[in-house]
Design a protein around this motif. Sequence first.
Motif, PDB file in Angstrom:
ATOM      1  N   TRP A 191      -6.573   4.320  16.940  1.00 48.95           N
ATOM      2  CA  TRP A 191      -7.874   4.968  17.145  1.00 48.95           C
ATOM      3  C   TRP A 191      -8.097   5.261  18.617  1.00 48.95           C
ATOM      4  O   TRP A 191      -8.573   6.350  18.980  1.00 48.95           O
ATOM      5  N   HIS A 240      -5.815   9.358   9.403  1.00 48.74           N
ATOM      6  CA  HIS A 240      -7.141   9.200  10.007  1.00 48.74           C
ATOM      7  C   HIS A 240      -7.946   8.127   9.279  1.00 48.74           C
ATOM      8  O   HIS A 240      -8.674   7.344   9.905  1.00 48.74           O
ATOM      9  N   ARG A 241      -7.817   8.107   7.952  1.00 47.59           N
ATOM     10  CA  ARG A 241      -8.528   7.091   7.181  1.00 47.59           C
ATOM     11  C   ARG A 241      -8.009   5.686   7.534  1.00 47.59           C
ATOM     12  O   ARG A 241      -8.788   4.745   7.715  1.00 47.59           O
ATOM     13  N   ALA A 242      -6.673   5.577   7.666  1.00 44.58           N
ATOM     14  CA  ALA A 242      -6.082   4.281   8.035  1.00 44.58           C
ATOM     15  C   ALA A 242      -6.531   3.838   9.420  1.00 44.58           C
ATOM     16  O   ALA A 242      -6.838   2.665   9.648  1.00 44.58           O
ATOM     17  N   GLN A 243      -6.585   4.791  10.359  1.00 48.46           N
ATOM     18  CA  GLN A 243      -7.018   4.468  11.721  1.00 48.46           C
ATOM     19  C   GLN A 243      -8.453   3.950  11.732  1.00 48.46           C
ATOM     20  O   GLN A 243      -8.784   3.001  12.459  1.00 48.46           O
ATOM     21  N   LYS A 244      -9.286   4.557  10.910  1.00 42.00           N
ATOM     22  CA  LYS A 244     -10.684   4.139  10.849  1.00 42.00           C
ATOM     23  C   LYS A 244     -10.803   2.701  10.344  1.00 42.00           C
ATOM     24  O   LYS A 244     -11.521   1.877  10.935  1.00 42.00           O
ATOM     25  N   TRP A 245     -10.077   2.399   9.267  1.00 42.03           N
ATOM     26  CA  TRP A 245     -10.148   1.056   8.707  1.00 42.03           C
ATOM     27  C   TRP A 245      -9.506   0.027   9.638  1.00 42.03           C
ATOM     28  O   TRP A 245      -9.975  -1.121   9.723  1.00 42.03           O
ATOM     29  N   SER A 281       0.834  -1.215   0.000  1.00 43.08           N
ATOM     30  CA  SER A 281       0.000   0.000   0.000  1.00 43.08           C
ATOM     31  C   SER A 281       0.865   1.260   0.000  1.00 43.08           C
ATOM     32  O   SER A 281       0.529   2.260  -0.642  1.00 43.08           O
ATOM     33  N   LYS A 300      -4.700  13.307   6.964  1.00 42.62           N
ATOM     34  CA  LYS A 300      -5.970  12.796   6.430  1.00 42.62           C
ATOM     35  C   LYS A 300      -5.854  11.306   6.107  1.00 42.62           C
ATOM     36  O   LYS A 300      -6.750  10.514   6.441  1.00 42.62           O
ATOM     37  N   ASN A 301      -4.734  10.930   5.484  1.00 47.67           N
ATOM     38  CA  ASN A 301      -4.517   9.516   5.185  1.00 47.67           C
ATOM     39  C   ASN A 301      -4.409   8.694   6.465  1.00 47.67           C
ATOM     40  O   ASN A 301      -4.892   7.559   6.538  1.00 47.67           O
ATOM     41  N   SER A 339      -2.402  16.393   4.179  1.00 47.29           N
ATOM     42  CA  SER A 339      -2.692  15.176   3.408  1.00 47.29           C
ATOM     43  C   SER A 339      -2.260  13.933   4.179  1.00 47.29           C
ATOM     44  O   SER A 339      -2.971  12.923   4.219  1.00 47.29           O
ATOM     45  N   GLU A 367       0.882   4.082  -2.887  1.00 46.76           N
ATOM     46  CA  GLU A 367       0.613   5.469  -2.504  1.00 46.76           C
ATOM     47  C   GLU A 367       1.706   6.405  -3.014  1.00 46.76           C
ATOM     48  O   GLU A 367       1.429   7.509  -3.511  1.00 46.76           O
TER      49      GLU A 367
END
Length: 837
Positions: A442, A395-400, A371, A392-393, A389, A375
Motif C-alpha cells: 500500500w 488492490h483489494r489484497a493491498q487494502k486488507w 487463498s 483489481k484483486n 482482474s 482463487e
Amino acid sequence: MSNPLFRGSNICLQVFLAHYRQSPLQAGAIIVGIILAVTLLTGVRATNENAINSYSSATELLSQQAKWLITPAAQQKSLDEQRYIELRGMGINQSLAVVQGWVTDDNQQRWQLQGSDIIAAISALRTADDAASQGSPFAAFSLPLARIIAGEPLVLMSQSAAQSLAKKHLVLSGSTLEVVPVDDSFNLGNRLLVDISLAQQLLDKPGQLSYIAIFSDISHQQSAIEQWLTTEGNLSESDNGDSMKALTNSFHLNLTAMSLLAFIVGLFIAYNGVRYSLLKRKRLIIQLQQQGIMKLAIMTALGSELLLLVLVGSLVGFVLGLQLSYWLQPMVSVTLEQLYGANILPGIWRWQWLAQATLLTLAAALLACSSLFVELLRQPLAQSSGQFSQQKNAHRAQKWQMISALTLALIALIFMPISQDYRITMGLLGLVVLAIPLSLPWLLVRLINAIAAISPKGLMGYQIAETKELIPPLSLAMMAMLLALTANISMNSLVGSFEVTLKQWLNARLHADLYLRPPKNQMAELQHLLSQDKQVTGIYRQWLTKTTSQHSPIFLLTRDRYSIENTTVIKAANGASNDQLWQRYFDAANTSTPQVIVSEPFAIKQKLNVGDSITVDALGNIQLIIAAIYYDYGNPYGEVIIPPALWHQAKLNTEPLSIAITYSGDFDAYGLVLQQRFALPESLIYSQARIKAQAIEMFKRTFSITQVLNTLTLLVAAIGLFSACYMLTQARMAPIARLYTLGVNRQQLTVMVTTQMLLMVLLTCLVALPTGAILGYLLIHKVTLQAFGWSIAMVWDWQAYFDVVVLALVASALAVALPLYRQTRRPLISSLQSDVL
C-alpha cells in the motif's frame, strides 16, 4: 468415486511435472525459500537446545549428575579440604571434592580449570553404571589413571577442544602440562580437568575446595549434615540447571526471535515462488478443468506437489541447519561460558527437529497458499483472468493487508507501554514485525503515485506508470527484503548504541591507571610496597563476595569512599544532591537501617525502586534501604554496594579482592615491574586502556550471534529478491519486446527495466529506515532494558544504514542483469510469441 479422483490427480501431477521441466526456476525458487527458512530455524534451534540441555545435563566431570551440593558459606570463598575427608568418614562415600577456577595459558587464552578426586569420580560413575557394566564409557576409552595417580602433570581435554590446539601441551600458571584428549561422551565441554592436588597448585588454592558434590540421596541425613557444617558451608539440592536457564533465558529468546524472523523471510521467498508458479499455470489449470478433471483432483494434485516440495526443501534445510549449528555453537559457547560461566557440552541432534520443522513449514505454506488455490479453482472456465482482474484483486489484497497492519500496530501501541515482562514485549514486537511488511504494498503504491504526479510524460512517464503494475508480482520479495532491512537497521542501531553507551560508562567507571588482582597470600605485601612508592598517587580497594538477595544470586561488594563516590554512575536517587546522597549513605552504615545502592539490572529484575528495603543473606536479617540505583553493564548477576564500615562490621573478607592505583610516571612500565616482582600472570594486571578494549570486545560478542543471523537473514532476502526479479523479468519478455518493436532501443530498455527495479528497492529502503528506527527504539528502550536491565541511549549509525541500502541496490541490480542480458540476446519473434502461448 475414488478411482476418478486418483486418476485425475495422477494426470495433474504428471502435467505439473512436465511444466516444471520446462520452467525449473519456479520449482527452484520454492525449494530454495524452504531450504533457507528451515536451515536458519534448525541451525539456531539446535544451537539453543544444545546449550539449554547442557545446563541440566552437565555432570561433574567424568561422573554423574550431583543430587546435593555443599558450597562455602556466604562470607567464605572456599571449603576446607578436611570437610571432604570428614564427610566420607560419615559414610557418605558417593561424593566428590571439586576445586575450580580460571587460568590463563602462555597465549593469554582463558580456560576454565576443574580439579577433582578422579578416582572418586570414576567410582561414582561405575556405581551408577551398575559396577562397571559394558555400558560404561570407560569400556570404550581408558584413562591414564596410573600416570594421574603418580602425580604426572596431565590435563584432560575433550577431543573436540583438543583438535583446535596447535600443540599437545598447555602452559598454565608457569607449569607445562601434557594434553590428554578424551572422548566427547565424558562431557568435558570446553573445560580442563586435572587431579585435585594439581588444580590446587595451579589455582593457588592449597587445601581449599570450591564445593563438594554428593551423588547419593541424603535427604534423611539433611539435618545432621547441616548441623555438622554449622556456619562453614551450605547444603543445597541440585536444581538441575534451572538457575542457569533463568539467567540465560533472554539470550536464548533473542536467538529464537532472530531465527523465526529468518524463517518468515524464507517462507516469503517460497510463497513468492508458489504464487508465481500458480499464476503461470492459470491457463493450464483451466484447460485441465475443461478436459473434465475434477476440481478436487486438481486441488489434491496441488497439495501433493506442495507437500513434495516442502519435504525435499525441509530435508536439505535440516542437513544444512545442522552444519550451521556446528559453525554457530563455538560462538555461543564462548559467549555463554565467558559471560555467564555456563558449561556448554558438544552438540547433538534429533530427528524430531526435522519432523517439527517440516510440519511447521507445511502448515505455514498451506495457510499462505490456500487463498491462491481457492482463487484458481473458482475462476471461470470460459476465460482466464485478465490484467485488469489481476490488478483489481491486487488492490483489494493491498487494502486488507494495510488494515491488518494497522490493527496489529494498534494492538502493539496499546499494550507495549504497559508491558513489564520482556517475553510479552517480544510478542508485541513480533506484531510490529508482521505489521511492517504487510503495510509495504500500500505504501509503495502511494509513493509511486506521488512520483508519477511530478514525472515528465513520454517514456519516463510510461516507466513510472508501469512500475506501479509491478508491485503485486514483486510485493512478496519486497516484503521479505523490507523485513530483513528493518531487522538489520534495528540491530545496527542496538549494537552501535550499546558500544557508545558502554564506552561512556567505562570512561566514568575506570578512574585508575592500573588494576591488580594478586593472589590472596600476596595482597598484604603488595599493599605495603605500593604505600611506600611516592609515585603511587592513589590506592583504591574493592572487596567482593557472592551471595543471594531476594532469592537471586548477587555480588555484594564495597569500595573505598572515593571510588564509590566518583565511579558509581547514578541512575536514580531520592531527589537529593550527590553530596547529600553520599553523606547520608555513609553515615547510615552505623544505624539500624543502613543504606545500600543497587545495580540497575538487579533493580529491574526484582522490581525495586529507591526507598525499598531488601535483605542480603551474607548480612543476615538486616533491613537495607535502597538509597540509589546505578548503571551497570554486562554483569548477568545483580550487584549491591554497601558502605565499607558495614562490610567490616559484618566481618566479611578482610583482604580486598583487587586494588587499583593511580601513578604519576609510566604506569605501563610500572605494571611490568610489579608483574615480575610478584610473578603475576598478565591476566591479573590490567591497564585502563586494556580493560576498555577487552570489555568492548566481550560485550560485542554478546551480540555477535545476533549479527551473524541478521546478516544471514539479509542474504536470504537478497536471494529471494534475485529469484523474484529473475522470474518477473522473464515474464515481461513479451512487453519488453513490444517496446523494442515500437522503436525503444536496447540501451533504453536496459536503463528502463533496471531503473524500475532499483526504484522499487530504493523506495523499500526508504520505508525500511523509519521502520528500522522504530524497531531499534523498541529493542533498546523496551526489550534490552527488560531482558538485561541495561539503559542504552539510542545513537544513529548513518554509515551502517547507507551500507545496507547499497547492499540491497547491488543485489537488485544483479538480479535484473542476468535475465535482461538473456532477453536482449533472444530473437525478437520468440519474445513476442511468448505473449500468446
